[in-house]
Design an enzyme around this catalytic site. Structure first.
Site, mmCIF file in Angstrom:
data_model
loop_
_atom_site.group_PDB
_atom_site.id
_atom_site.type_symbol
_atom_site.label_atom_id
_atom_site.label_comp_id
_atom_site.label_asym_id
_atom_site.label_seq_id
_atom_site.Cartn_x
_atom_site.Cartn_y
_atom_site.Cartn_z
ATOM 1 N N LYS A 9 0.827 -1.207 0.000
ATOM 2 C CA LYS A 9 0.000 0.000 0.000
ATOM 3 C C LYS A 9 0.869 1.269 0.000
ATOM 4 O O LYS A 9 2.074 1.197 0.266
ATOM 5 C CB LYS A 9 -0.917 -0.027 1.234
ATOM 6 C CG LYS A 9 -1.884 -1.212 1.243
ATOM 7 C CD LYS A 9 -2.808 -1.155 2.455
ATOM 8 C CE LYS A 9 -3.773 -2.332 2.456
ATOM 9 N NZ LYS A 9 -4.791 -2.214 3.521
ATOM 10 N N TYR A 49 -12.332 -1.958 -3.390
ATOM 11 C CA TYR A 49 -12.842 -2.226 -2.045
ATOM 12 C C TYR A 49 -14.370 -2.152 -1.974
ATOM 13 O O TYR A 49 -14.915 -1.878 -0.894
ATOM 14 C CB TYR A 49 -12.226 -1.241 -1.048
ATOM 15 C CG TYR A 49 -10.822 -1.604 -0.596
ATOM 16 C CD1 TYR A 49 -10.568 -2.784 0.092
ATOM 17 C CD2 TYR A 49 -9.756 -0.743 -0.835
ATOM 18 C CE1 TYR A 49 -9.288 -3.109 0.527
ATOM 19 C CE2 TYR A 49 -8.468 -1.068 -0.396
ATOM 20 C CZ TYR A 49 -8.240 -2.250 0.284
ATOM 21 O OH TYR A 49 -6.979 -2.583 0.724
ATOM 22 N N PHE A 57 -15.238 3.166 7.495
ATOM 23 C CA PHE A 57 -13.887 3.562 7.091
ATOM 24 C C PHE A 57 -13.691 3.613 5.572
ATOM 25 O O PHE A 57 -12.592 3.892 5.098
ATOM 26 C CB PHE A 57 -12.843 2.642 7.741
ATOM 27 C CG PHE A 57 -13.031 1.163 7.448
ATOM 28 C CD1 PHE A 57 -12.630 0.599 6.254
ATOM 29 C CD2 PHE A 57 -13.612 0.326 8.402
ATOM 30 C CE1 PHE A 57 -12.780 -0.760 5.994
ATOM 31 C CE2 PHE A 57 -13.776 -1.039 8.160
ATOM 32 C CZ PHE A 57 -13.358 -1.581 6.946
ATOM 33 N N ARG A 85 -1.282 -14.465 3.974
ATOM 34 C CA ARG A 85 -1.992 -13.863 5.108
ATOM 35 C C ARG A 85 -1.232 -14.098 6.422
ATOM 36 O O ARG A 85 -1.246 -13.254 7.308
ATOM 37 C CB ARG A 85 -3.427 -14.376 5.169
ATOM 38 C CG ARG A 85 -4.240 -13.855 3.971
ATOM 39 C CD ARG A 85 -5.664 -14.329 3.982
ATOM 40 N NE ARG A 85 -6.443 -13.740 5.067
ATOM 41 C CZ ARG A 85 -6.959 -12.512 5.041
ATOM 42 N NH1 ARG A 85 -6.764 -11.726 4.000
ATOM 43 N NH2 ARG A 85 -7.671 -12.077 6.052
ATOM 44 N N THR A 91 -5.089 -7.799 10.392
ATOM 45 C CA THR A 91 -5.377 -6.473 9.829
ATOM 46 C C THR A 91 -4.925 -5.372 10.792
ATOM 47 O O THR A 91 -4.297 -4.401 10.385
ATOM 48 C CB THR A 91 -6.905 -6.341 9.582
ATOM 49 O OG1 THR A 91 -7.300 -7.377 8.703
ATOM 50 C CG2 THR A 91 -7.251 -4.991 8.973
ATOM 51 N N ARG A 102 2.907 -6.720 9.188
ATOM 52 C CA ARG A 102 2.161 -5.627 9.828
ATOM 53 C C ARG A 102 2.688 -5.333 11.238
ATOM 54 O O ARG A 102 2.767 -4.175 11.644
ATOM 55 C CB ARG A 102 0.665 -5.951 9.830
ATOM 56 C CG ARG A 102 0.053 -5.774 8.433
ATOM 57 C CD ARG A 102 -1.301 -6.403 8.336
ATOM 58 N NE ARG A 102 -2.010 -6.075 7.107
ATOM 59 C CZ ARG A 102 -3.054 -6.763 6.664
ATOM 60 N NH1 ARG A 102 -3.500 -7.804 7.332
ATOM 61 N NH2 ARG A 102 -3.650 -6.406 5.531
ATOM 62 N N ASN A 112 -1.872 -0.165 6.851
ATOM 63 C CA ASN A 112 -1.300 -1.401 7.391
ATOM 64 C C ASN A 112 -0.381 -2.121 6.404
ATOM 65 O O ASN A 112 -0.300 -3.335 6.375
ATOM 66 C CB ASN A 112 -2.418 -2.319 7.916
ATOM 67 C CG ASN A 112 -3.405 -2.703 6.840
ATOM 68 O OD1 ASN A 112 -3.315 -2.232 5.707
ATOM 69 N ND2 ASN A 112 -4.346 -3.576 7.163
ATOM 70 N N HIS A 115 -1.911 -5.537 1.547
ATOM 71 C CA HIS A 115 -3.219 -6.176 1.390
ATOM 72 C C HIS A 115 -2.978 -7.550 0.781
ATOM 73 O O HIS A 115 -2.069 -7.720 -0.037
ATOM 74 C CB HIS A 115 -4.118 -5.363 0.439
ATOM 75 C CG HIS A 115 -5.334 -6.127 0.008
ATOM 76 N ND1 HIS A 115 -6.465 -6.192 0.786
ATOM 77 C CD2 HIS A 115 -5.570 -6.918 -1.076
ATOM 78 C CE1 HIS A 115 -7.351 -6.979 0.179
ATOM 79 N NE2 HIS A 115 -6.825 -7.420 -0.947
ATOM 80 N N GLU A 126 -9.706 -9.918 -7.582
ATOM 81 C CA GLU A 126 -8.683 -8.897 -7.328
ATOM 82 C C GLU A 126 -7.549 -8.960 -8.354
ATOM 83 O O GLU A 126 -7.035 -7.922 -8.769
ATOM 84 C CB GLU A 126 -8.147 -9.053 -5.898
ATOM 85 C CG GLU A 126 -9.221 -8.710 -4.865
ATOM 86 C CD GLU A 126 -8.744 -8.822 -3.426
ATOM 87 O OE1 GLU A 126 -7.588 -9.220 -3.177
ATOM 88 O OE2 GLU A 126 -9.551 -8.477 -2.531
#
Ligand code: CMP
Length: 138
Positions: A9, A49, A57, A85, A91, A102, A112, A115, A126
């Site tokens: 990100k 998203y 948010f 993950r 998250t 993270r 964070n 993704h 995605e």
């Protein structure tokens, strides 16, 4: 072979941890099948998203995701959705396990660092959102 979408990100790019994140993926035996740097528009972030559009948010998240360059990647490997993950951590960086991306680099639940797709169906959506078949070379 399973595939997943990974995004470093805008906060990860700004913090200079692109190489560190990729090193962790490769160190875990994950292959990078496609990779590019993009700067999403607000509309592109909203489309990506869309599942979160009712969340409080959503507006802030899509502002953030369109605030600067990000690196999008297709990762490939055995069980790569779960593996990615695990490497990312929870998250919320405060709940992320020691040694995860993270935990080590995030300082905010929204900003964070990374993704990763959460299931095969979302991975397919995605990956196709950012890449066409000619761009997936690995
Ligand atoms: P990601 O894994 O990309 O999926 C949705 C994103 O929304 C998440 O990472 C965070 O960037 C953001 N997010 C999730 N929960 C919250 C929250 N409670 N407050 C702010 N941002 C959130």
């Amino acid at each position: 072979m399973e595939q997943t979408l990974s995004i470093i990100k805008p906060d990860g790019v700004a913090k200079g941890v692109i190489g560190e994140v990729i090193k962790r993926f490769e160190g875990a035996g994950i292959k990078i099948a496609a990779m590019k740097m993009i700067h999403m528009t607000k509309a592109q972030a909203q489309g990506f998203y869309a599942v979160h559009k009712e969340r409080p948010f959503f507006d802030s998240l899509t502002d953030f995701m369109s605030s600067g360059p990000a690196v999008v990647m297709v990762l490939k490997g055995e069980n790569v959705i779960a593996k990615n993950r695990e490497l990312m951590g929870a998250t919320n960086y405060k709940e992320a396990a020691e040694g995860t991306i993270r935990k080590d680099f995030a300082t905010d639940i929204e900003k964070n660092i990374v993704h990763g797709s959460d299931a095969p169906e979302t991975a397919e959506f995605e990956i196709n959102y950012f890449f066409n078949s000619f761009e997936i070379a690995g």
